[in-house]
Design a protein around this motif. Structure first.
Motif, mmCIF file in Angstrom:
data_model
loop_
_atom_site.group_PDB
_atom_site.id
_atom_site.type_symbol
_atom_site.label_atom_id
_atom_site.label_comp_id
_atom_site.label_asym_id
_atom_site.label_seq_id
_atom_site.Cartn_x
_atom_site.Cartn_y
_atom_site.Cartn_z
ATOM 1 N N ASN A 269 29.114 1.311 -0.729
ATOM 2 C CA ASN A 269 29.698 0.848 -1.992
ATOM 3 C C ASN A 269 29.227 -0.564 -2.341
ATOM 4 O OD1 ASN A 269 31.029 3.232 -2.352
ATOM 5 N ND2 ASN A 269 33.029 2.475 -1.736
ATOM 6 N N ARG A 270 27.954 -0.779 -2.210
ATOM 7 C CA ARG A 270 27.395 -2.076 -2.578
ATOM 8 C C ARG A 270 25.948 -1.919 -3.022
ATOM 9 N NH1 ARG A 270 24.274 -5.152 0.994
ATOM 10 N NH2 ARG A 270 23.776 -4.143 2.983
ATOM 11 N N SER A 271 25.380 -3.018 -3.523
ATOM 12 C CA SER A 271 24.020 -3.010 -4.054
ATOM 13 C C SER A 271 23.102 -3.891 -3.223
ATOM 14 C CB SER A 271 24.004 -3.505 -5.507
ATOM 15 O OG SER A 271 24.755 -2.670 -6.349
ATOM 16 N N THR A 272 21.824 -3.663 -3.388
ATOM 17 C CA THR A 272 20.811 -4.531 -2.800
ATOM 18 C C THR A 272 19.610 -4.552 -3.734
ATOM 19 O OG1 THR A 272 19.564 -5.037 -0.784
ATOM 20 C CG2 THR A 272 19.598 -2.742 -1.479
ATOM 21 N N THR A 273 18.845 -5.625 -3.676
ATOM 22 C CA THR A 273 17.637 -5.742 -4.488
ATOM 23 C C THR A 273 16.434 -5.866 -3.570
ATOM 24 O OG1 THR A 273 18.828 -6.826 -6.299
ATOM 25 C CG2 THR A 273 16.433 -7.071 -6.259
ATOM 26 N N LEU A 274 15.467 -4.989 -3.753
ATOM 27 C CA LEU A 274 14.243 -5.016 -2.963
ATOM 28 C C LEU A 274 13.127 -5.645 -3.781
ATOM 29 C CD1 LEU A 274 14.273 -1.370 -1.506
ATOM 30 C CD2 LEU A 274 15.310 -3.434 -0.528
ATOM 31 N N GLU A 275 12.281 -6.408 -3.113
ATOM 32 C CA GLU A 275 11.084 -6.919 -3.761
ATOM 33 C C GLU A 275 9.889 -6.188 -3.163
ATOM 34 O OE1 GLU A 275 8.871 -11.057 -5.061
ATOM 35 O OE2 GLU A 275 10.347 -11.097 -3.450
ATOM 36 N N ILE A 276 9.213 -5.436 -3.997
ATOM 37 C CA ILE A 276 8.098 -4.608 -3.555
ATOM 38 C C ILE A 276 6.800 -5.319 -3.910
ATOM 39 C CG2 ILE A 276 7.111 -2.300 -3.570
ATOM 40 C CD1 ILE A 276 10.064 -2.347 -2.819
ATOM 41 N N MET A 277 5.980 -5.581 -2.904
ATOM 42 C CA MET A 277 4.707 -6.244 -3.143
ATOM 43 C C MET A 277 3.622 -5.220 -3.445
ATOM 44 S SD MET A 277 5.453 -9.400 -2.859
ATOM 45 C CE MET A 277 3.779 -10.036 -2.939
ATOM 46 N N ASP A 278 2.716 -5.593 -4.318
ATOM 47 C CA ASP A 278 1.583 -4.739 -4.658
ATOM 48 C C ASP A 278 0.735 -4.532 -3.403
ATOM 49 O OD1 ASP A 278 -0.657 -3.483 -5.614
ATOM 50 O OD2 ASP A 278 -0.933 -4.826 -7.327
ATOM 51 N N PRO A 279 0.561 -3.289 -2.957
ATOM 52 C CA PRO A 279 -0.223 -3.058 -1.739
ATOM 53 C C PRO A 279 -1.670 -3.500 -1.876
ATOM 54 C CG PRO A 279 0.240 -0.991 -2.881
ATOM 55 C CD PRO A 279 1.085 -2.044 -3.533
ATOM 56 N N ALA A 280 -2.159 -3.644 -3.107
ATOM 57 C CA ALA A 280 -3.545 -4.074 -3.295
ATOM 58 C C ALA A 280 -3.760 -5.508 -2.823
ATOM 59 C CB ALA A 280 -3.936 -3.944 -4.765
ATOM 60 N N ILE A 281 -2.717 -6.341 -2.919
ATOM 61 C CA ILE A 281 -2.858 -7.725 -2.468
ATOM 62 C C ILE A 281 -2.154 -7.946 -1.140
ATOM 63 C CG2 ILE A 281 -2.974 -8.546 -4.847
ATOM 64 C CD1 ILE A 281 -0.117 -9.639 -4.412
ATOM 65 N N ASN A 282 -1.517 -6.900 -0.638
ATOM 66 C CA ASN A 282 -0.800 -7.015 0.624
ATOM 67 C C ASN A 282 -1.079 -5.792 1.489
ATOM 68 O OD1 ASN A 282 0.955 -7.935 2.610
ATOM 69 N ND2 ASN A 282 2.777 -7.079 1.612
ATOM 70 N N PRO A 283 -2.350 -5.526 1.776
ATOM 71 C CA PRO A 283 -2.688 -4.304 2.507
ATOM 72 C C PRO A 283 -2.129 -4.268 3.915
ATOM 73 C CG PRO A 283 -4.578 -5.767 2.374
ATOM 74 C CD PRO A 283 -3.527 -6.345 1.490
ATOM 75 N N ASP A 284 -1.884 -5.442 4.499
ATOM 76 C CA ASP A 284 -1.377 -5.492 5.869
ATOM 77 C C ASP A 284 0.142 -5.519 5.930
ATOM 78 O OD1 ASP A 284 -4.006 -5.593 6.817
ATOM 79 O OD2 ASP A 284 -4.065 -7.772 6.554
ATOM 80 N N LYS A 285 0.786 -5.435 4.750
ATOM 81 C CA LYS A 285 2.246 -5.443 4.663
ATOM 82 C C LYS A 285 2.844 -6.671 5.346
ATOM 83 C CE LYS A 285 2.631 -0.434 4.340
ATOM 84 N NZ LYS A 285 3.224 0.795 4.885
ATOM 85 N N ARG A 286 2.234 -7.832 5.064
ATOM 86 C CA ARG A 286 2.768 -9.064 5.622
ATOM 87 C C ARG A 286 4.129 -9.369 5.006
ATOM 88 N NH1 ARG A 286 -1.690 -13.271 4.263
ATOM 89 N NH2 ARG A 286 -2.042 -11.795 2.559
ATOM 90 N N PRO A 287 4.995 -10.095 5.716
ATOM 91 C CA PRO A 287 6.308 -10.448 5.155
ATOM 92 C C PRO A 287 6.159 -11.178 3.832
ATOM 93 C CG PRO A 287 6.217 -10.958 7.493
ATOM 94 C CD PRO A 287 4.814 -10.587 7.080
ATOM 95 N N ALA A 288 7.095 -10.940 2.935
ATOM 96 C CA ALA A 288 7.018 -11.530 1.595
ATOM 97 C C ALA A 288 6.950 -13.052 1.651
ATOM 98 C CB ALA A 288 8.213 -11.083 0.764
#
Length: 352
Positions: A269-288
């Protein structure tokens, strides 16, 4: 044949949900179930239509002839509802003819089946359509559902899923995979930007099962993981366990003792906001936090999710609210929510 303008009018009425059962009609009643069949047909939900028909068959206290007259003001819908009662009677009678009855157990022994077949035909409980259905005037033209015309697919939001990937307004798409009711199973999940588990991670809801499920989620490669509990995940519902302490299965540990993975966001019963990085500039999925220097409005997108484990009460189980509580969801879901995740189905969609 109907014109496109007529089709548009039909879809407009669907969008306004005018096909819903009359107000005041209790949801688990024959007339409401009849409108559900109409809804499944219009939305081209063949499997759901079959399930609803099977559900009606199992309600042996609902004779087809006893379905109340809806007195629907839409001629096409009224004709459809009347026609469905004839099809229901024909379908049910095909079962009755081979010895099945609506009050019989769904699984019969060979002896029970042979006994059922021996019942004289004149004693078998054949169904008949309701009297009001015979009085519904026929339509002047053949009724066609818009889904029959492939050129119209995608012109209504209800059919967007049938015309390819949905459009998106950002600079890159967000890929989401959603699973639920894994019940201790460990299915292979395709890699995406966001993994959503919509409840029933466990089967009995014991501490050991829930912890094992969390460990499994933590091992998944998805950068963003969302979890909503289900009615089987009783460990996470302390109020339920206070009433049914035996569902702890002898383990004194509580939800507070769980080792909760930092990569899994739990929504109750709560919300969260995700920040999704463009995989083209973050291919290694580094922390935001390591990408602050290159983050721009075009390189990241935000996604706001609301999650709730609650379902309408139907058996003693976790996260349930009384069926009579019609205000439970009032003012709970923020208006700026992008995705709502619940363990229970939406209203009018297999929600009984």
């Amino acid at each position: 044949m109907r014109t496109q303008a007529t089709y548009a009018e039909s879809w407009h009425s669907i969008e306004l949900r005018k096909f819903a059962a009359p107000k005041g009609e209790f949801e688990d009643q024959p007339l409401f179930a009849l409108y559900r069949l109409y809804e499944c047909f219009v939305l081209d939900k063949v499997r759901h239509y079959r399930n609803q028909l099977e559900y009606f068959w199992r309600q042996n206290q609902w004779p087809v002839s006893g379905i109340p007259d809806p007195q629907d003001t839409d001629p096409a819908r009224y004709a459809f509802l009347a026609g469905v009662t004839y099809l229901m009677a024909r379908s049910f009678n095909a079962r009755v003819k081979i010895g099945l009855t609506r009050d019989a157990h769904p699984i019969m022994t060979m002896e029970e089946a042979e006994k059922a077949k021996s019942v004289p035909d004149e004693l078998r409980p054949y169904e008949e359509p309701p009297a009001w259905a015979t009085r519904v005037p026929p339509l002047e033209e053949v009724l066609r559902i818009p889904a029959d015309d492939e050129s119209l697919l995608g012109r209504h939001p209800l059919h967007q899923a049938r015309v390819g990937p949905a459009e998106y307004s950002g600079s890159f798409p967000i890929r989401i995979v959603c699973v639920s009711d894994t019940h201790n199973q460990r299915p292979e999940i395709p890699p995406r930007d966001v993994l959503i588990h919509a409840g029933d991670l466990s089967d009995n809801g014991s501490f050991e099962e829930v912890q094992a499920g969390l460990d499994w989620l933590a091992a998944q490669p998805h950068r963003h993981k969302i979890l909503v509990a289900g009615n089987h995940d009783v460990l996470l519902d302390e109020a339920f366990l206070a009433r049914y302490p035996e569902r702890r299965y002898g383990n004194p540990k509580t939800a507070a003792d769980l080792v909760w993975p930092s990569s899994v966001v739990y929504l109750n019963n709560r919300s969260t906001t995700l920040e999704i990085m463009d995989p083209a500039i973050n291919p290694d999925k580094r922390p935001a936090k390591d990408l602050d220097l290159i983050r721009t409005s075009a390189s990241s997108r935000k996604l706001r999710l609301y999650g709730s484990p609650y379902t309408v009460e139907y058996v003693p189980s976790a996260f349930q609210y009384p069926r009579a509580d019609t205000t439970f969801w009032d003012n709970k879901i923020p208006s700026d929510t992008d995705i709502v995740v619940t363990h229970g189905p939406p209203r009018l969609h297999l929600d009984t």
